[in-house]
Design a protein around this motif. Structure first.
Motif, PDB file in Angstrom:
ATOM      1  N   THR A 174       1.015  -1.062  -0.051  1.00 54.55           N
ATOM      2  CA  THR A 174      -0.369   0.093  -0.277  1.00 54.55           C
ATOM      3  C   THR A 174       1.199   1.410   0.147  1.00 54.55           C
ATOM      4  O   THR A 174       2.369   0.900   0.144  1.00 54.55           O
ATOM      5  CB  THR A 174      -1.199   0.537   1.587  1.00 54.55           C
ATOM      6  N   ILE A 175       0.264   2.279  -0.888  1.00 49.29           N
ATOM      7  CA  ILE A 175       1.214   3.841   0.049  1.00 49.29           C
ATOM      8  C   ILE A 175       1.384   3.774   1.314  1.00 49.29           C
ATOM      9  O   ILE A 175       2.268   4.348   1.379  1.00 49.29           O
ATOM     10  CB  ILE A 175       0.446   4.717  -0.606  1.00 49.29           C
ATOM     11  N   ASP A 176       0.648   3.619   2.306  1.00 47.55           N
ATOM     12  CA  ASP A 176       0.981   3.878   3.415  1.00 47.55           C
ATOM     13  C   ASP A 176       2.113   2.991   3.312  1.00 47.55           C
ATOM     14  O   ASP A 176       3.070   3.139   4.452  1.00 47.55           O
ATOM     15  CB  ASP A 176       0.346   3.238   4.702  1.00 47.55           C
ATOM     16  N   SER A 177       2.690   1.513   3.528  1.00 46.75           N
ATOM     17  CA  SER A 177       3.441   0.205   3.548  1.00 46.75           C
ATOM     18  C   SER A 177       4.939   1.439   3.129  1.00 46.75           C
ATOM     19  O   SER A 177       5.791   1.358   3.250  1.00 46.75           O
ATOM     20  CB  SER A 177       3.051  -0.329   3.289  1.00 46.75           C
ATOM     21  N   LEU A 178       4.425   1.919   2.161  1.00 47.33           N
ATOM     22  CA  LEU A 178       6.120   2.325   1.009  1.00 47.33           C
ATOM     23  C   LEU A 178       6.547   3.707   2.181  1.00 47.33           C
ATOM     24  O   LEU A 178       7.212   3.818   2.010  1.00 47.33           O
ATOM     25  CB  LEU A 178       5.565   2.358  -0.273  1.00 47.33           C
ATOM     26  N   ARG A 179       5.708   4.363   2.064  1.00 42.49           N
ATOM     27  CA  ARG A 179       5.460   5.433   2.641  1.00 42.49           C
ATOM     28  C   ARG A 179       6.354   5.490   4.050  1.00 42.49           C
ATOM     29  O   ARG A 179       6.980   5.520   4.328  1.00 42.49           O
ATOM     30  CB  ARG A 179       4.023   6.012   3.237  1.00 42.49           C
ATOM     31  N   ALA A 180       6.273   4.201   4.883  1.00 49.20           N
ATOM     32  CA  ALA A 180       6.235   3.843   6.297  1.00 49.20           C
ATOM     33  C   ALA A 180       7.591   3.273   6.497  1.00 49.20           C
ATOM     34  O   ALA A 180       8.935   3.690   6.999  1.00 49.20           O
ATOM     35  CB  ALA A 180       5.478   3.456   6.862  1.00 49.20           C
ATOM     36  N   SER A 181       7.999   2.695   4.867  1.00 50.48           N
ATOM     37  CA  SER A 181       9.523   2.710   4.861  1.00 50.48           C
ATOM     38  C   SER A 181      10.254   3.632   4.262  1.00 50.48           C
ATOM     39  O   SER A 181      11.510   3.280   5.085  1.00 50.48           O
ATOM     40  CB  SER A 181       9.555   1.298   3.299  1.00 50.48           C
ATOM     41  N   LEU A 182       9.535   4.219   3.476  1.00 52.85           N
ATOM     42  CA  LEU A 182      11.003   4.946   3.399  1.00 52.85           C
ATOM     43  C   LEU A 182      11.216   6.510   4.490  1.00 52.85           C
ATOM     44  O   LEU A 182      12.447   6.393   4.609  1.00 52.85           O
ATOM     45  CB  LEU A 182      10.012   5.510   1.824  1.00 52.85           C
ATOM     46  N   GLU A 183       9.888   6.449   5.243  1.00 51.03           N
ATOM     47  CA  GLU A 183      10.526   7.154   6.455  1.00 51.03           C
ATOM     48  C   GLU A 183      11.128   6.816   7.064  1.00 51.03           C
ATOM     49  O   GLU A 183      11.606   7.254   7.871  1.00 51.03           O
ATOM     50  CB  GLU A 183       8.844   7.838   7.113  1.00 51.03           C
TER      51      GLU A 183
END
Length: 263
Positions: A174-183
């Motif tokens: 999900t875009i949220d999981s990708l965001r969490a990984s990047l952050e």
């Protein structure tokens, strides 16, 4: 600051030269050039005539097709600033690859993408396949994350990098999981000096990357990529430290330096 006025005629000439450089070496008909670039046929003809005058373009006497001419030679053989840096860094990549016998990449940011500038492949049967010049979404690659994390604070907008139009979510991502990984990579970078991606860019592949500062003031990053089974958690910092050691060995001769200490 004065407003820059772009010259349409120069822009068309550059687009035509670029188009011919990517086309069949035997040449391309005028109609195809005009249609492909959405340029008026008469305008394309006149632009080509000007380029012919300077021998940047030539026309086949039999077919009438256009191709690049000898006048483009000095530009084609010119070593760009980026390519000079890539050539100077190649021995560093060779050293890293020999140390670990794994695939090593050099890359830089281009907008929201990472572009692979150079690579050294390992001498083993089971290895990661890649291609120089390929672009990938920076937000999901270790190279991209290293450069995002090491960029000035005002240029680190996660939303900006997640807005990449070529970003396609993988199954169960999900875009949220990708965001969490990047952050998470950005937050951990100041304390460890390297970034990672775990099967987020390509299934079965993990990568670790370290950013380096260039003499010109720019930044590039070096990564090690391996099949997942060859990169357990305890091995990742070893890869990062190995990259750092090889960079330090060549730092004086090339003028590069580590962006951050590796921990």
């Amino acid at each position: 600051m004065a407003t820059t006025k772009l010259l349409a005629s120069v822009g068309k000439a550059v687009r035509i030269v670029d188009f011919l450089a990517r086309s069949d070496a035997d040449g391309v008909p005028l109609t195809l050039i005009a249609r492909s670039l959405d340029i008026n046929k008469t305008t394309a003809y006149n632009t080509l005539a000007t380029l012919r005058e300077y021998t940047w373009v030539e026309q086949d006497e039999e077919t009438g097709y256009y191709r690049l001419g000898e006048g483009i030679g000095p530009i084609a053989s010119y070593h760009t600033h980026t390519q000079r840096i890539v050539d100077e860094l190649h021995p560093v990549l060779v050293g890293i690859s020999r140390r670990f016998n794994e695939l090593v990449h050099l890359g830089r940011l281009t907008g929201t993408s990472i572009i692979y500038l150079d690579k050294v492949e390992p001498d083993r049967a089971i290895r990661v396949v890649s291609r120089i010049g390929r672009e990938a979404v920076a937000a999901r690659t270790s190279l991209g994350r290293a450069l995002i994390a090491s960029s000035p604070e005002g240029e680190r907008s996660v939303d900006y990098f997640l807005s990449d139009p070529s970003l396609k979510l993988a199954r169960e991502e999900t875009i949220d999981s990708l965001r969490a990984s990047l952050e998470s990579n950005i937050e951990l970078f100041p304390t460890r000096g390297w970034t990672q991606e775990l099967e987020e860019n390509e299934a079965g592949i993990c990568c670790v990357a370290v950013p380096i500062s260039l003499p010109s003031g720019g930044t590039m990053a070096i990564s090690v990529s391996t099949p997942t089974e060859r990169m357990p958690e305890e091995r990742r910092v070893e890869f990062a430290r190995g990259i750092a050691e090889e960079v330090r060995m060549h730092a004086d001769s090339i003028g590069v330096s580590l962006f951050h200490d590796i921990r």
